[in-house]
Design a protein around this motif. Sequence first.
Motif, PDB file in Angstrom:
ATOM      1  N   ASP A 137       0.868  -1.182   0.000  1.00 45.82           N
ATOM      2  CA  ASP A 137       0.000   0.000   0.000  1.00 45.82           C
ATOM      3  C   ASP A 137       0.901   1.228   0.000  1.00 45.82           C
ATOM      4  N   ARG A 138       1.196   1.741  -1.199  1.00 44.50           N
ATOM      5  CA  ARG A 138       2.121   2.856  -1.305  1.00 44.50           C
ATOM      6  C   ARG A 138       1.585   3.979  -2.180  1.00 44.50           C
ATOM      7  N   ASP A 139       0.268   3.979  -2.434  1.00 45.15           N
ATOM      8  CA  ASP A 139      -0.331   5.075  -3.189  1.00 45.15           C
ATOM      9  C   ASP A 139      -0.650   6.265  -2.288  1.00 45.15           C
ATOM     10  N   GLU A 140      -0.457   6.082  -0.984  1.00 49.65           N
ATOM     11  CA  GLU A 140      -0.740   7.155  -0.031  1.00 49.65           C
ATOM     12  C   GLU A 140       0.476   8.061   0.117  1.00 49.65           C
ATOM     13  N   GLU A 141       0.226   9.354   0.228  1.00 48.61           N
ATOM     14  CA  GLU A 141       1.304  10.305   0.486  1.00 48.61           C
ATOM     15  C   GLU A 141       1.828  10.159   1.904  1.00 48.61           C
ATOM     16  N   ASP A 142       0.939   9.817   2.827  1.00 50.56           N
ATOM     17  CA  ASP A 142       1.310   9.679   4.240  1.00 50.56           C
ATOM     18  C   ASP A 142       1.494   8.202   4.579  1.00 50.56           C
ATOM     19  N   VAL A 143       2.738   7.731   4.537  1.00 52.87           N
ATOM     20  CA  VAL A 143       3.004   6.341   4.921  1.00 52.87           C
ATOM     21  C   VAL A 143       3.462   6.254   6.372  1.00 52.87           C
ATOM     22  N   ALA A 144       3.424   7.387   7.082  1.00 51.50           N
ATOM     23  CA  ALA A 144       3.702   7.350   8.515  1.00 51.50           C
ATOM     24  C   ALA A 144       2.479   6.839   9.281  1.00 51.50           C
ATOM     25  N   ALA A 145       1.299   7.039   8.710  1.00 50.94           N
ATOM     26  CA  ALA A 145       0.066   6.575   9.348  1.00 50.94           C
ATOM     27  C   ALA A 145      -0.113   5.076   9.104  1.00 50.94           C
ATOM     28  N   PRO A 146      -0.773   4.375  10.024  1.00 52.25           N
ATOM     29  CA  PRO A 146      -0.959   2.928   9.858  1.00 52.25           C
ATOM     30  C   PRO A 146      -2.087   2.602   8.882  1.00 52.25           C
ATOM     31  N   ILE A 147      -2.179   1.329   8.557  1.00 51.50           N
ATOM     32  CA  ILE A 147      -3.325   0.770   7.850  1.00 51.50           C
ATOM     33  C   ILE A 147      -4.171   0.020   8.876  1.00 51.50           C
ATOM     34  N   GLU A 175     -10.788 -13.767  10.711  1.00 50.87           N
ATOM     35  CA  GLU A 175     -12.171 -14.207  10.844  1.00 50.87           C
ATOM     36  C   GLU A 175     -13.083 -13.023  11.131  1.00 50.87           C
ATOM     37  N   HIS A 176     -14.374 -13.320  11.161  1.00 53.72           N
ATOM     38  CA  HIS A 176     -15.415 -12.318  11.354  1.00 53.72           C
ATOM     39  C   HIS A 176     -15.149 -11.490  12.613  1.00 53.72           C
ATOM     40  N   GLY A 177     -15.058 -10.171  12.454  1.00 53.86           N
ATOM     41  CA  GLY A 177     -14.852  -9.272  13.582  1.00 53.86           C
ATOM     42  C   GLY A 177     -13.407  -8.964  13.908  1.00 53.86           C
ATOM     43  N   ASP A 178     -12.463  -9.611  13.212  1.00 55.11           N
ATOM     44  CA  ASP A 178     -11.037  -9.346  13.476  1.00 55.11           C
ATOM     45  C   ASP A 178     -10.616  -8.012  12.854  1.00 55.11           C
ATOM     46  N   VAL A 179      -9.657  -7.358  13.508  1.00 54.00           N
ATOM     47  CA  VAL A 179      -9.073  -6.122  12.986  1.00 54.00           C
ATOM     48  C   VAL A 179      -7.557  -6.273  12.962  1.00 54.00           C
ATOM     49  N   LEU A 180      -6.972  -5.958  11.830  1.00 53.33           N
ATOM     50  CA  LEU A 180      -5.529  -6.014  11.636  1.00 53.33           C
ATOM     51  C   LEU A 180      -5.005  -4.600  11.482  1.00 53.33           C
ATOM     52  N   VAL A 181      -3.957  -4.276  12.228  1.00 49.67           N
ATOM     53  CA  VAL A 181      -3.335  -2.952  12.141  1.00 49.67           C
ATOM     54  C   VAL A 181      -1.848  -3.140  11.876  1.00 49.67           C
ATOM     55  N   TRP A 182      -1.329  -2.423  10.864  1.00 47.92           N
ATOM     56  CA  TRP A 182       0.117  -2.434  10.660  1.00 47.92           C
ATOM     57  C   TRP A 182       0.591  -1.053  10.217  1.00 47.92           C
ATOM     58  N   GLY A 183       1.780  -0.685  10.706  1.00 48.83           N
ATOM     59  CA  GLY A 183       2.339   0.627  10.391  1.00 48.83           C
ATOM     60  C   GLY A 183       3.799   0.672  10.813  1.00 48.83           C
ATOM     61  N   GLY A 184       4.359   1.877  10.880  1.00 47.96           N
ATOM     62  CA  GLY A 184       5.748   2.020  11.304  1.00 47.96           C
ATOM     63  C   GLY A 184       6.689   1.223  10.424  1.00 47.96           C
ATOM     64  N   VAL A 185       7.539   0.404  11.024  1.00 48.34           N
ATOM     65  CA  VAL A 185       8.512  -0.378  10.263  1.00 48.34           C
ATOM     66  C   VAL A 185       7.839  -1.454   9.414  1.00 48.34           C
ATOM     67  N   ASP A 186       6.584  -1.783   9.724  1.00 45.72           N
ATOM     68  CA  ASP A 186       5.847  -2.797   8.964  1.00 45.72           C
ATOM     69  C   ASP A 186       4.963  -2.200   7.869  1.00 45.72           C
ATOM     70  N   THR A 212     -10.761  -1.213   4.713  1.00 46.48           N
ATOM     71  CA  THR A 212      -9.372  -0.823   4.942  1.00 46.48           C
ATOM     72  C   THR A 212      -9.274   0.684   5.041  1.00 46.48           C
ATOM     73  N   PHE A 213      -8.805   1.164   6.192  1.00 46.61           N
ATOM     74  CA  PHE A 213      -8.759   2.594   6.480  1.00 46.61           C
ATOM     75  C   PHE A 213      -7.336   3.107   6.286  1.00 46.61           C
ATOM     76  N   ARG A 214      -7.209   4.235   5.574  1.00 45.81           N
ATOM     77  CA  ARG A 214      -5.897   4.811   5.287  1.00 45.81           C
ATOM     78  C   ARG A 214      -5.914   6.330   5.484  1.00 45.81           C
ATOM     79  N   ARG A 215      -4.757   6.851   5.791  1.00 45.87           N
ATOM     80  CA  ARG A 215      -4.514   8.302   5.757  1.00 45.87           C
ATOM     81  C   ARG A 215      -3.821   8.577   4.438  1.00 45.87           C
ATOM     82  N   VAL A 216      -4.435   9.404   3.567  1.00 42.00           N
ATOM     83  CA  VAL A 216      -3.927   9.601   2.221  1.00 42.00           C
ATOM     84  C   VAL A 216      -2.911  10.742   2.159  1.00 42.00           C
ATOM     85  N   LEU A 217      -3.290  11.892   2.685  1.00 42.97           N
ATOM     86  CA  LEU A 217      -2.439  13.079   2.636  1.00 42.97           C
ATOM     87  C   LEU A 217      -1.779  13.330   3.973  1.00 42.97           C
TER      88      LEU A 217
END
Length: 218
Positions: A137-147, A175-186, A212-217
């Motif tokens: 996921d590298r179309d975002e200008e802000d890659v400091a924010a997590p996914i 599975e149903h109801g799970d949330v995955l978060v990755w950011g920083g070095v990942d 999937t939630f992203r910070r774009v700018l």
Amino acid sequence: MQQLDLIGDVRAQGLSAQQIGPQACIFRGFLREDAAGFLADLAAVLRASPWRRMPTARGWMSVEQSNCGSHGWVSDKKGYRYSLFDPLTGEPWPDMPALWRQRAVEAAESAGFARFSPQACLLNRYGPKSKMGLHQDRDEEDVAAPIVSMSFGLPAVFLFGGLKRTDPVEKYLLEHGDVLVWGGVDRLRFHGVMPVRQASHALLGEQRLNLTFRRVLR
């Protein structure tokens, strides 16, 4: 240490947190009780911006997609980018529902990412055999924010690789109801989804929904 303390707080609330990278975590069942509210909001979003399959330079994506928020991710023969308008309707993308934003912010904070303010939510609908190839996921200008990635319906196997496409890939069942978060070095690790197996979910039938939630700018 702060990240691990925050994950400990989630465990204290009766939820399970699985660390899958230095700054990546799966919160098991985080949204299980919110599914009905999410689906009610989803119906309103889709009335404004319906599901569609997006083309790529090499063919068509196997998942159906839509967006909400101030920005939406789009794909066509020219490539990938964010747009302020839905190319299907010519209108701005529908607003991001308040419940969705709140839970995305809470999940990000639980993984150690404070003050997350998502601008885009990409919606993916997987049917049996639908998949998502390895990508960054590298179309975002802000890659400091997590996914922040939310799963509903059928289970799926998430592929989590390294910073190069050829790096080894680990597999995690979402599975149903799970949330995955990755950011920083990942944040720029390659990832994807294996073909969804044929099955039926009690609430959503033969489909998996992924938000999937992203910070774009910046």
